[in-house]
Design a protein around this motif. Sequence first.
Motif, mmCIF file in Angstrom:
data_model
loop_
_atom_site.group_PDB
_atom_site.id
_atom_site.type_symbol
_atom_site.label_atom_id
_atom_site.label_comp_id
_atom_site.label_asym_id
_atom_site.label_seq_id
_atom_site.Cartn_x
_atom_site.Cartn_y
_atom_site.Cartn_z
ATOM 1 N N GLN A 169 0.836 -1.206 0.000
ATOM 2 C CA GLN A 169 0.000 0.000 0.000
ATOM 3 C C GLN A 169 0.867 1.250 0.000
ATOM 4 O OE1 GLN A 169 -2.300 -0.950 3.515
ATOM 5 N NE2 GLN A 169 -3.994 -1.770 2.313
ATOM 6 N N ARG A 170 1.908 1.251 0.838
ATOM 7 C CA ARG A 170 2.799 2.421 0.918
ATOM 8 C C ARG A 170 3.563 2.647 -0.388
ATOM 9 N NH1 ARG A 170 2.734 5.839 5.524
ATOM 10 N NH2 ARG A 170 1.783 4.571 7.131
ATOM 11 N N VAL A 171 4.147 1.589 -0.922
ATOM 12 C CA VAL A 171 4.977 1.751 -2.117
ATOM 13 C C VAL A 171 4.124 2.134 -3.323
ATOM 14 C CG1 VAL A 171 5.042 -0.609 -3.030
ATOM 15 C CG2 VAL A 171 7.071 0.829 -3.171
ATOM 16 N N PRO A 226 6.322 2.803 -8.535
ATOM 17 C CA PRO A 226 7.637 2.423 -9.089
ATOM 18 C C PRO A 226 7.505 1.651 -10.393
ATOM 19 C CG PRO A 226 7.012 0.919 -7.334
ATOM 20 C CD PRO A 226 5.962 2.001 -7.370
ATOM 21 N N ASP A 227 8.537 1.767 -11.224
ATOM 22 C CA ASP A 227 8.583 1.002 -12.476
ATOM 23 C C ASP A 227 8.838 -0.476 -12.203
ATOM 24 O OD1 ASP A 227 8.228 3.302 -13.998
ATOM 25 O OD2 ASP A 227 10.379 3.689 -14.075
ATOM 26 N N LYS A 228 9.606 -0.737 -11.158
ATOM 27 C CA LYS A 228 9.977 -2.107 -10.806
ATOM 28 C C LYS A 228 9.894 -2.243 -9.290
ATOM 29 C CE LYS A 228 13.741 -5.390 -11.281
ATOM 30 N NZ LYS A 228 15.089 -5.631 -11.752
ATOM 31 N N LEU A 229 9.487 -3.424 -8.830
ATOM 32 C CA LEU A 229 9.361 -3.655 -7.392
ATOM 33 C C LEU A 229 9.986 -4.995 -7.044
ATOM 34 C CD1 LEU A 229 8.151 -2.802 -4.625
ATOM 35 C CD2 LEU A 229 6.086 -4.059 -5.296
ATOM 36 N N GLU A 230 10.885 -4.969 -6.065
ATOM 37 C CA GLU A 230 11.471 -6.188 -5.523
ATOM 38 C C GLU A 230 11.073 -6.270 -4.060
ATOM 39 O OE1 GLU A 230 15.658 -5.787 -6.128
ATOM 40 O OE2 GLU A 230 15.501 -6.001 -8.301
ATOM 41 N N ARG A 247 -2.165 -10.602 -2.696
ATOM 42 C CA ARG A 247 -2.140 -10.926 -4.130
ATOM 43 C C ARG A 247 -2.820 -9.827 -4.946
ATOM 44 N NH1 ARG A 247 0.731 -14.920 -6.507
ATOM 45 N NH2 ARG A 247 -0.931 -15.078 -8.001
ATOM 46 N N ALA A 248 -3.944 -9.327 -4.443
ATOM 47 C CA ALA A 248 -4.655 -8.258 -5.156
ATOM 48 C C ALA A 248 -3.792 -7.003 -5.249
ATOM 49 C CB ALA A 248 -5.981 -7.958 -4.467
ATOM 50 N N LEU A 249 -3.124 -6.650 -4.169
ATOM 51 C CA LEU A 249 -2.252 -5.472 -4.187
ATOM 52 C C LEU A 249 -1.052 -5.698 -5.103
ATOM 53 C CD1 LEU A 249 -2.343 -4.592 -0.397
ATOM 54 C CD2 LEU A 249 -3.181 -3.134 -2.250
ATOM 55 N N LEU A 250 -0.465 -6.873 -5.044
ATOM 56 C CA LEU A 250 0.702 -7.175 -5.864
ATOM 57 C C LEU A 250 0.367 -7.132 -7.356
ATOM 58 C CD1 LEU A 250 3.699 -7.895 -5.514
ATOM 59 C CD2 LEU A 250 3.024 -10.300 -5.669
ATOM 60 N N ALA A 251 -0.871 -7.435 -7.698
ATOM 61 C CA ALA A 251 -1.293 -7.391 -9.106
ATOM 62 C C ALA A 251 -1.163 -5.981 -9.686
ATOM 63 C CB ALA A 251 -2.731 -7.889 -9.239
ATOM 64 N N GLY A 252 -1.131 -4.974 -8.843
ATOM 65 C CA GLY A 252 -0.957 -3.594 -9.293
ATOM 66 C C GLY A 252 0.472 -3.255 -9.684
ATOM 67 N N PHE A 253 1.376 -4.210 -9.522
ATOM 68 C CA PHE A 253 2.786 -4.013 -9.855
ATOM 69 C C PHE A 253 3.198 -5.089 -10.855
ATOM 70 C CE2 PHE A 253 2.075 -2.581 -5.519
ATOM 71 C CZ PHE A 253 2.560 -1.285 -5.563
ATOM 72 N N PRO A 254 3.001 -4.832 -12.147
ATOM 73 C CA PRO A 254 3.260 -5.872 -13.148
ATOM 74 C C PRO A 254 4.701 -6.365 -13.181
ATOM 75 C CG PRO A 254 2.569 -3.812 -14.198
ATOM 76 C CD PRO A 254 2.521 -3.599 -12.726
ATOM 77 N N ASP A 255 5.655 -5.523 -12.803
ATOM 78 C CA ASP A 255 7.058 -5.921 -12.831
ATOM 79 C C ASP A 255 7.572 -6.110 -11.405
ATOM 80 O OD1 ASP A 255 9.506 -6.617 -13.835
ATOM 81 O OD2 ASP A 255 10.163 -4.569 -14.242
#
Length: 117
Positions: A36-38, A43-47, A78-86
């Motif tokens: 939620q914070r990030v 960001p273009d990429k998330l690790e 999982r729902a939140l992570l789906a917002g970060f395609p990379d």
Amino acid sequence: MVIEDSAGQRLWGGCRFIGTSTNNQAEYLALIEGLQRVGEWHPDKLEVYLDSLLVVEQMRGHYRVKAVELKPLHRQARALLAGFPDASIAHVRRENNRGADAMANKAIDEYRPAANG
């Protein structure tokens, strides 16, 4: 939980006492709050690095989520992570995750009532 940029600079660090819970519940709650914070930075990429191998493997889809108390947390993450395609999720040993571990310990320490003499 700690959010850093690609150069390792801390963008945000936070902690809060969540009461009695398992390590995996705490890991999912931290993951959810971190996502939620990030998301505010787009960001273009998330690790993502977690020290719970179970949560990492559940998020990757390699392990089923059997614990009833983890299922809604897993769905939300999982729902939140789906917002970060990379995005990628990796396991990191606790000793290599000192920043986040220190924040978790800080939350516990700040919650403990002071000992009365």
